[in-house]
Every structure is written in structure tokens, then in C-alpha cells.
Design a protein around this motif. Structure first.
Motif, PDB file in Angstrom:
ATOM      1  N   UNK A  93      22.064  51.872  31.777  1.00  0.00           N
ATOM      2  CA  UNK A  93      22.373  50.517  31.293  1.00  0.00           C
ATOM      3  C   UNK A  93      22.636  49.759  32.244  1.00  0.00           C
ATOM      4  N   UNK A  94      22.843  50.486  33.518  1.00  0.00           N
ATOM      5  CA  UNK A  94      23.423  49.609  34.680  1.00  0.00           C
ATOM      6  C   UNK A  94      22.757  48.406  34.906  1.00  0.00           C
ATOM      7  N   UNK A  95      21.715  48.099  34.690  1.00  0.00           N
ATOM      8  CA  UNK A  95      21.018  46.747  34.962  1.00  0.00           C
ATOM      9  C   UNK A  95      21.498  45.827  34.220  1.00  0.00           C
ATOM     10  N   UNK A  96      22.131  46.064  32.830  1.00  0.00           N
ATOM     11  CA  UNK A  96      22.462  45.042  32.158  1.00  0.00           C
ATOM     12  C   UNK A  96      23.761  44.685  32.276  1.00  0.00           C
ATOM     13  N   UNK A  97      24.675  45.134  33.343  1.00  0.00           N
ATOM     14  CA  UNK A  97      25.977  44.703  33.847  1.00  0.00           C
ATOM     15  C   UNK A  97      25.642  43.959  35.022  1.00  0.00           C
ATOM     16  N   UNK A  98      26.128  42.762  35.426  1.00  0.00           N
ATOM     17  CA  UNK A  98      26.049  41.831  36.523  1.00  0.00           C
ATOM     18  C   UNK A  98      27.168  41.991  37.263  1.00  0.00           C
ATOM     19  N   UNK A  99      27.114  42.807  38.612  1.00  0.00           N
ATOM     20  CA  UNK A  99      28.550  43.042  39.237  1.00  0.00           C
ATOM     21  C   UNK A  99      29.136  41.587  39.495  1.00  0.00           C
ATOM     22  N   UNK A 100      28.209  40.559  39.903  1.00  0.00           N
ATOM     23  CA  UNK A 100      28.943  39.350  40.342  1.00  0.00           C
ATOM     24  C   UNK A 100      29.729  38.814  39.344  1.00  0.00           C
ATOM     25  N   UNK A 101      29.168  38.884  37.889  1.00  0.00           N
ATOM     26  CA  UNK A 101      30.191  38.393  36.850  1.00  0.00           C
ATOM     27  C   UNK A 101      31.599  39.197  36.534  1.00  0.00           C
ATOM     28  N   UNK A 102      31.369  40.709  36.651  1.00  0.00           N
ATOM     29  CA  UNK A 102      32.307  41.560  36.450  1.00  0.00           C
ATOM     30  C   UNK A 102      33.368  41.238  37.583  1.00  0.00           C
ATOM     31  N   UNK A 103      33.031  40.761  38.862  1.00  0.00           N
ATOM     32  CA  UNK A 103      34.012  40.702  40.059  1.00  0.00           C
ATOM     33  C   UNK A 103      34.748  39.481  39.816  1.00  0.00           C
ATOM     34  N   UNK A 104      34.037  38.277  39.168  1.00  0.00           N
ATOM     35  CA  UNK A 104      34.754  36.977  39.032  1.00  0.00           C
ATOM     36  C   UNK A 104      35.653  37.174  37.755  1.00  0.00           C
ATOM     37  N   UNK A 105      35.264  38.011  36.719  1.00  0.00           N
ATOM     38  CA  UNK A 105      36.267  38.104  35.618  1.00  0.00           C
ATOM     39  C   UNK A 105      37.470  38.720  36.060  1.00  0.00           C
ATOM     40  N   UNK A 106      37.431  40.013  37.039  1.00  0.00           N
ATOM     41  CA  UNK A 106      38.332  40.715  37.491  1.00  0.00           C
ATOM     42  C   UNK A 106      39.229  39.797  38.385  1.00  0.00           C
ATOM     43  N   UNK A 107      38.662  38.942  39.242  1.00  0.00           N
ATOM     44  CA  UNK A 107      39.333  38.053  40.105  1.00  0.00           C
ATOM     45  C   UNK A 107      39.878  36.932  39.648  1.00  0.00           C
ATOM     46  N   UNK A 108      39.754  36.416  38.445  1.00  0.00           N
ATOM     47  CA  UNK A 108      39.936  35.289  37.785  1.00  0.00           C
ATOM     48  C   UNK A 108      41.540  35.005  37.373  1.00  0.00           C
ATOM     49  N   UNK A 109      42.250  35.990  37.462  1.00  0.00           N
ATOM     50  CA  UNK A 109      43.493  36.259  37.090  1.00  0.00           C
ATOM     51  C   UNK A 109      43.752  35.835  35.385  1.00  0.00           C
ATOM     52  N   UNK A 110      42.956  35.885  34.619  1.00  0.00           N
ATOM     53  CA  UNK A 110      42.903  35.397  33.345  1.00  0.00           C
ATOM     54  C   UNK A 110      42.273  36.377  32.418  1.00  0.00           C
ATOM     55  N   UNK A 111      41.969  37.778  32.893  1.00  0.00           N
ATOM     56  CA  UNK A 111      41.208  38.677  32.230  1.00  0.00           C
ATOM     57  C   UNK A 111      42.200  39.630  31.541  1.00  0.00           C
ATOM     58  N   UNK A 112      41.992  39.634  30.289  1.00  0.00           N
ATOM     59  CA  UNK A 112      43.076  40.488  29.412  1.00  0.00           C
ATOM     60  C   UNK A 112      42.168  41.666  28.655  1.00  0.00           C
TER      61      UNK A 112
END
Length: 287
Positions: free
Chosen positions: A149-168
Motif C-alpha cells: 500500500x506504499x503507493x496510497x500514501x503521498x510522502x509530500x502530504x505526510x511531510x506537510x502534516x508533520x511540519x504543520x505543528x498542528x498534528x495531534x
């Protein structure tokens, strides 16, 4: 607690019908959803807006609609109605969304958006004032995906969530940000750690079905998709959830069904689950 619930929609998504319906013969599923010449069928991209205690809480299945829309290349084309336009119709602007609950982090992007991401032009995440709530177990999966299922995760979205400072990161216990009357069902069949919110309402609970029951047809226990990571587990999870709804007079919010947003569920004499009390749109449901 007083709540108002609305259905809001993003741009429809298209998926390969064969993958979507798994081992179900094409002759059967084409009567439910008509495929185009590429064998693709159109599904809704529907989110649930919950208003309570001055908060706007948006529940979404996956991250398809979490990226800002691309700029139009041709002004002569009429823009398609997307998630922001749908929210505006119920009086909510992008900056007024306080919490975004993501059942999981899969993203099946439209071809133009997928191309933009691959070329290094990933749009920003929507809702710059919101906290993003993601299941703790599923976050681990998204950062260390299996090859299946690796293709179903978009690393750029994961990275933006991580870097948002608003992920819980949360678990199945109700998160303090959401207040009373929220709980989560954990589902591992479609993707490990999918969290399906259940919201208390006077007429019975409402469960956001995510990709456990994306549309009415998936009330059939043996109907699974090629995207499901553990179909046998998914069938057991689906039966437990549907029995819970039947026993408690609950309703099911369907994020992918092209024609229906909300249903009640009954079990007939043959022990099959049947939908009734269909609502194509959830204009406003008050507690």
C-alpha cells in the motif's frame, strides 16, 4: 451538547471499477455504478461537518481533498465545485475550520494533481488554522508503509502534516479536543489503524463509515475491494459495526456513495444488512 451536522462535498473521484469491487464480477457491479470506457466509476468525496461549542469540526476519509485546488490553466472553463465551495454554502470559510479528523491518510489523487506532486509542485494543505487529528497506529503505518500500500500514501502530504505543528495523534478513546459524545471504532481491514468516529445524537449515534463501508453496496459482508489489506478482518469489523448500529438505532454516514449521504441499517430474515431512510444530502441535523 448541542450539535449541527452537515454533509459537504469535494470534487468526485474516479477509480478503476475492477479494483474497487475486487472479486465481484463486472456484470454485477456495473448495475450499481456505470463504468466509463476506461472501466472507471465515479465516487463521491463527501466529508462530515460537525458544529458544536463554537467549533467547526470536519471529518474526512483520506487526504484526497486535503490539498488546496490547483490554479485553473484556462479561465474559460467553469470551475468545479470543491470542498471549500461546499463549506462556503453552509457559511464556513476555510480559516474557520478548527479541527480536521482524518480517518486515514490514503490519497488517490486525480491525474493532474498527481502530476503536479510528482513535479515538485505540491499544493499546500487546506485549513491553516485547524488541528489535524490522526490515529497513532495509522500514523506509524503511513511513515513505514508496506510495499502493498506504499503507493496510497503521498510522502509530500505526510511531510506537510508533520511540519504543520498542528498534528495531534489520537487513539480510540475520545480526544479532549472533541468534547463529550465522541468515540472511535478501530478498523484494520482496509488499512491498519483506521479510526471511524461515532457521534452521539438524540435519534441514535452516527458513525462515519470511512473506507470500511464506503457506499451502500458494501453493506454486503462479502463485498471487499482490491485496496483492502486484510479482507477477512474487514468483514468481521463490518459485521460488528453494523450490528452495533442495528442494536442502537444508529445511522451510517457514507463518504463515497454517489447518491446517498446517510442511511439507517436493518438486518432481514436472511441476516443480510439492508439500508433504509436514505438521505441524499445532510442539509442540517440538529441534536
Amino acid at each position: 451538547m448541542y450539535r449541527k451536522l452537515f454533509s459537504v462535498t469535494g470534487k468526485p473521484r474516479r477509480l478503476d471499477g475492477g479494483a474497487l469491487f475486487g472479486t465481484t464480477p463486472r456484470s454485477a457491479w456495473m448495475e450499481w455504478l456505470s463504468p466509463d470506457h476506461d472501466n472507471e466509476v465515479e465516487l463521491a468525496s463527501r466529508a462530515l461537518l460537525v458544529q458544536q461549542d463554537g467549533l467547526n469540526i470536519l471529518v474526512m476519509a483520506g487526504t484526497d481533498a486535503l490539498l488546496a485546488p490547483l490554479a485553473r490553466t484556462c479561465r474559460c472553463q467553469r470551475p468545479a465545485v470543491g470542498l471549500l465551495e461546499s463549506l462556503a454554502r453552509v457559511g464556513v470559510e476555510e480559516g474557520q475550520v478548527h479541527i480536521v479528523v482524518l480517518t486515514h491518510l490514503h490519497a488517490m489523487l486525480a491525474p493532474t494533481l498527481r502530476q503536479a506532486v510528482s513535479e515538485g509542485d505540491t499544493p499546500r494543505l487546506l485549513f491553516p488554522a485547524a488541528r489535524y487529528l490522526v490515529g497513532r497506529q495509522h500514523w506509524t503505518r503511513a511513515n513505514h508503509p508496506h510495499p502493498r500500500d506504499r503507493a496510497l500514501f503521498v510522502p509530500q502530504i505526510i511531510s506537510q502534516l508533520q511540519g504543520s505543528g498542528r498534528l495531534q495523534l489520537i487513539d480510540e478513546r475520545a480526544n479532549g479536543l472533541l468534547g463529550e459524545g465522541w468515540r472511535f471504532h478501530v478498523s484494520d481491514g482496509y488499512t491498519p489503524g483506521q479510526l471511524l468516529p461515532e457521534i452521539e445524537m438524540p435519534g441514535g449515534p452516527i458513525v462515519f463509515a470511512g473506507d470500511l463501508v464506503p457506499a451502500r453496496q458494501w453493506l454486503a459482508l462479502d463485498l471487499t475491494t482490491a485496496f483492502d489489506r486484510n479482507p477477512e478482518s474487514l468483514i468481521d469489523e463490518k459485521e460488528r459495526l453494523l450490528d452495533h448500529l442495528v442494536a442502537n438505532g444508529g445511522r451510517l454516514f457514507l463518504p463515497r456513495d454517489p447518491g446517498v449521504a446517510l442511511i439507517k441499517v436493518a438486518r432481514d430474515k436472511q441476516h443480510r444488512y439492508q439500508p433504509f431512510d436514505h438521505h441524499p444530502v445532510l442539509h442540517r441535523l440538529d441534536s
